[in-house]
Design a protein around this motif. Structure first.
Motif, PDB file in Angstrom:
ATOM      1  N   ASP A   1     -14.114 -39.349 -14.425  1.00 27.80           N
ATOM      2  CA  ASP A   1     -13.209 -40.354 -13.876  1.00 27.80           C
ATOM      3  C   ASP A   1     -13.942 -41.249 -12.876  1.00 27.80           C
ATOM      4  N   PHE A   2     -13.564 -42.516 -12.837  1.00 25.08           N
ATOM      5  CA  PHE A   2     -14.235 -43.481 -11.966  1.00 25.08           C
ATOM      6  C   PHE A   2     -14.057 -43.192 -10.478  1.00 25.08           C
ATOM      7  N   ARG A   3     -13.079 -42.381 -10.116  1.00 22.52           N
ATOM      8  CA  ARG A   3     -12.812 -42.111  -8.696  1.00 22.52           C
ATOM      9  C   ARG A   3     -13.594 -40.933  -8.132  1.00 22.52           C
ATOM     10  N   VAL A   4     -14.296 -40.194  -8.982  1.00 15.85           N
ATOM     11  CA  VAL A   4     -15.084 -39.054  -8.490  1.00 15.85           C
ATOM     12  C   VAL A   4     -16.089 -39.553  -7.459  1.00 15.85           C
ATOM     13  N   GLY A   5     -16.099 -38.928  -6.306  1.00 13.38           N
ATOM     14  CA  GLY A   5     -17.022 -39.291  -5.245  1.00 13.38           C
ATOM     15  C   GLY A   5     -16.429 -40.209  -4.196  1.00 13.38           C
ATOM     16  N   ASP A   6     -15.262 -40.789  -4.480  1.00  9.73           N
ATOM     17  CA  ASP A   6     -14.601 -41.644  -3.494  1.00  9.73           C
ATOM     18  C   ASP A   6     -13.884 -40.786  -2.462  1.00  9.73           C
ATOM     19  N   GLY A   7     -13.882 -41.224  -1.239  1.00 19.14           N
ATOM     20  CA  GLY A   7     -13.133 -40.535  -0.190  1.00 19.14           C
ATOM     21  C   GLY A   7     -13.908 -39.419   0.465  1.00 19.14           C
ATOM     22  N   VAL A   8     -13.165 -38.610   1.201  1.00 22.07           N
ATOM     23  CA  VAL A   8     -13.757 -37.491   1.937  1.00 22.07           C
ATOM     24  C   VAL A   8     -14.019 -36.344   0.958  1.00 22.07           C
ATOM     25  N   ASP A   9     -15.259 -35.897   0.897  1.00 25.98           N
ATOM     26  CA  ASP A   9     -15.661 -34.820  -0.007  1.00 25.98           C
ATOM     27  C   ASP A   9     -15.215 -33.483   0.578  1.00 25.98           C
ATOM     28  N   LEU A  10     -14.334 -32.783  -0.138  1.00 29.34           N
ATOM     29  CA  LEU A  10     -13.841 -31.474   0.286  1.00 29.34           C
ATOM     30  C   LEU A  10     -14.551 -30.339  -0.440  1.00 29.34           C
ATOM     31  N   GLY A  11     -15.569 -30.681  -1.244  1.00 29.54           N
ATOM     32  CA  GLY A  11     -16.323 -29.683  -2.005  1.00 29.54           C
ATOM     33  C   GLY A  11     -15.727 -29.435  -3.370  1.00 29.54           C
ATOM     34  N   GLU A  12     -16.554 -28.949  -4.284  1.00 37.21           N
ATOM     35  CA  GLU A  12     -16.135 -28.567  -5.643  1.00 37.21           C
ATOM     36  C   GLU A  12     -15.390 -29.696  -6.367  1.00 37.21           C
ATOM     37  N   HIS A  13     -15.874 -30.926  -6.242  1.00 42.44           N
ATOM     38  CA  HIS A  13     -15.242 -32.102  -6.879  1.00 42.44           C
ATOM     39  C   HIS A  13     -13.795 -32.285  -6.444  1.00 42.44           C
ATOM     40  N   GLN A  14     -13.543 -32.070  -5.171  1.00 42.26           N
ATOM     41  CA  GLN A  14     -12.229 -32.318  -4.576  1.00 42.26           C
ATOM     42  C   GLN A  14     -12.426 -33.376  -3.491  1.00 42.26           C
ATOM     43  N   TYR A  15     -11.556 -34.397  -3.495  1.00 41.60           N
ATOM     44  CA  TYR A  15     -11.719 -35.506  -2.567  1.00 41.60           C
ATOM     45  C   TYR A  15     -10.379 -35.918  -1.983  1.00 41.60           C
TER      46      TYR A  15
ATOM     47  N   GLU B   1      -1.411 -43.947   0.883  1.00 42.58           N
ATOM     48  CA  GLU B   1      -1.237 -42.581   1.389  1.00 42.58           C
ATOM     49  C   GLU B   1      -2.469 -41.760   1.062  1.00 42.58           C
ATOM     50  N   LEU B   2      -2.814 -40.825   1.948  1.00 46.70           N
ATOM     51  CA  LEU B   2      -3.904 -39.896   1.673  1.00 46.70           C
ATOM     52  C   LEU B   2      -3.421 -38.816   0.715  1.00 46.70           C
ATOM     53  N   VAL B   3      -4.176 -38.617  -0.360  1.00 45.30           N
ATOM     54  CA  VAL B   3      -3.880 -37.559  -1.323  1.00 45.30           C
ATOM     55  C   VAL B   3      -5.177 -36.826  -1.624  1.00 45.30           C
ATOM     56  N   ILE B   4      -5.056 -35.639  -2.160  1.00 45.30           N
ATOM     57  CA  ILE B   4      -6.228 -34.882  -2.590  1.00 45.30           C
ATOM     58  C   ILE B   4      -6.230 -34.856  -4.112  1.00 45.30           C
ATOM     59  N   HIS B   5      -7.337 -35.329  -4.687  1.00 47.12           N
ATOM     60  CA  HIS B   5      -7.535 -35.253  -6.126  1.00 47.12           C
ATOM     61  C   HIS B   5      -8.637 -34.250  -6.414  1.00 47.12           C
ATOM     62  N   SER B   6      -8.402 -33.422  -7.411  1.00 43.81           N
ATOM     63  CA  SER B   6      -9.405 -32.463  -7.870  1.00 43.81           C
ATOM     64  C   SER B   6      -9.833 -32.865  -9.272  1.00 43.81           C
ATOM     65  N   TYR B   7     -11.129 -32.812  -9.510  1.00 38.79           N
ATOM     66  CA  TYR B   7     -11.712 -33.218 -10.787  1.00 38.79           C
ATOM     67  C   TYR B   7     -12.410 -32.011 -11.416  1.00 38.79           C
ATOM     68  N   TYR B   8     -12.213 -31.827 -12.709  1.00 37.10           N
ATOM     69  CA  TYR B   8     -12.689 -30.635 -13.414  1.00 37.10           C
ATOM     70  C   TYR B   8     -13.715 -30.992 -14.468  1.00 37.10           C
ATOM     71  N   ASP B   9     -14.672 -30.057 -14.704  1.00 37.51           N
ATOM     72  CA  ASP B   9     -15.542 -30.239 -15.856  1.00 37.51           C
ATOM     73  C   ASP B   9     -14.843 -29.644 -17.080  1.00 37.51           C
ATOM     74  N   TYR B  10     -15.446 -29.779 -18.242  1.00 37.08           N
ATOM     75  CA  TYR B  10     -14.763 -29.492 -19.503  1.00 37.08           C
ATOM     76  C   TYR B  10     -14.215 -28.064 -19.600  1.00 37.08           C
ATOM     77  N   HIS B  11     -14.923 -27.065 -19.132  1.00 41.36           N
ATOM     78  CA  HIS B  11     -14.487 -25.670 -19.293  1.00 41.36           C
ATOM     79  C   HIS B  11     -13.881 -25.061 -18.029  1.00 41.36           C
ATOM     80  N   GLU B  12     -13.906 -25.781 -16.938  1.00 43.77           N
ATOM     81  CA  GLU B  12     -13.554 -25.208 -15.639  1.00 43.77           C
ATOM     82  C   GLU B  12     -12.135 -24.645 -15.564  1.00 43.77           C
ATOM     83  N   ALA B  13     -11.170 -25.289 -16.166  1.00 43.00           N
ATOM     84  CA  ALA B  13      -9.770 -24.843 -16.061  1.00 43.00           C
ATOM     85  C   ALA B  13      -9.387 -23.815 -17.119  1.00 43.00           C
ATOM     86  N   ASP B  14     -10.241 -23.595 -18.108  1.00 41.75           N
ATOM     87  CA  ASP B  14      -9.901 -22.710 -19.231  1.00 41.75           C
ATOM     88  C   ASP B  14      -9.440 -21.322 -18.793  1.00 41.75           C
TER      89      ASP B  14
END
Length: 102
Positions: free
Chosen positions: A32-46, A53-66
C-alpha cells in the motif's frame, strides 16, 4: 488498529460466527502507498492522519495473517493491488482478501 487489536477482533468474529458461516475479511498490505507514513509503531504499524483524525493502520505481508485462521477452512484468498486516481493523484492500494468457513 494495532495488530494485537486486529487479532482480538478476528477472534471475536470467529466466536460469534455460527458453524458453517462465512467470514470475509481483508487486510492492508505492505504494498500500500501509505506504508511508512506517520509515526512508526513497529511491525508495519503506523499512526497516520485520516480525515483530520489520528488512526493506526497495520499493514500485513502475504502470509502474516494466515495463522489467525488455522481453525477455519480457507475458501478464497487474493493479494490485490489497485492503482487509481484519488484527489488528482495516482495511488496504489494493497489488500489481502480472505473468505473462510467456520
Amino acid at each position: 488498529m494495532k495488530k494485537q487489536d486486529v487479532k482480538e477482533a478476528i477472534n471475536e468474529l470467529k466466536r460469534v460466527l455460527k458453524p458453517g458461516g462465512l467470514l470475509f475479511v481483508n487486510f492492508l498490505t505492505i504494498k500500500d502507498f501509505r506504508v511508512g507514513d506517520g509515526v512508526d509503531l513497529g511491525e508495519h504499524q503506523y499512526e497516520q492522519m485520516e480525515d483530520d483524525e489520528l488512526v493506526i493502520h497495520s499493514y500485513y505481508d502475504y502470509h502474516e495473517a494466515d495463522s489467525m485462521f488455522d481453525d477455519m477452512q480457507l475458501i478464497y484468498k487474493e493479494d490485490r493491488v489497485l492503482e487509481r486516481k484519488f484527489e488528482g493523484e495516482w495511488i496504489r492500494q494493497g489488500f489481502i482478501d480472505y473468505i473462510y468457513k467456520k
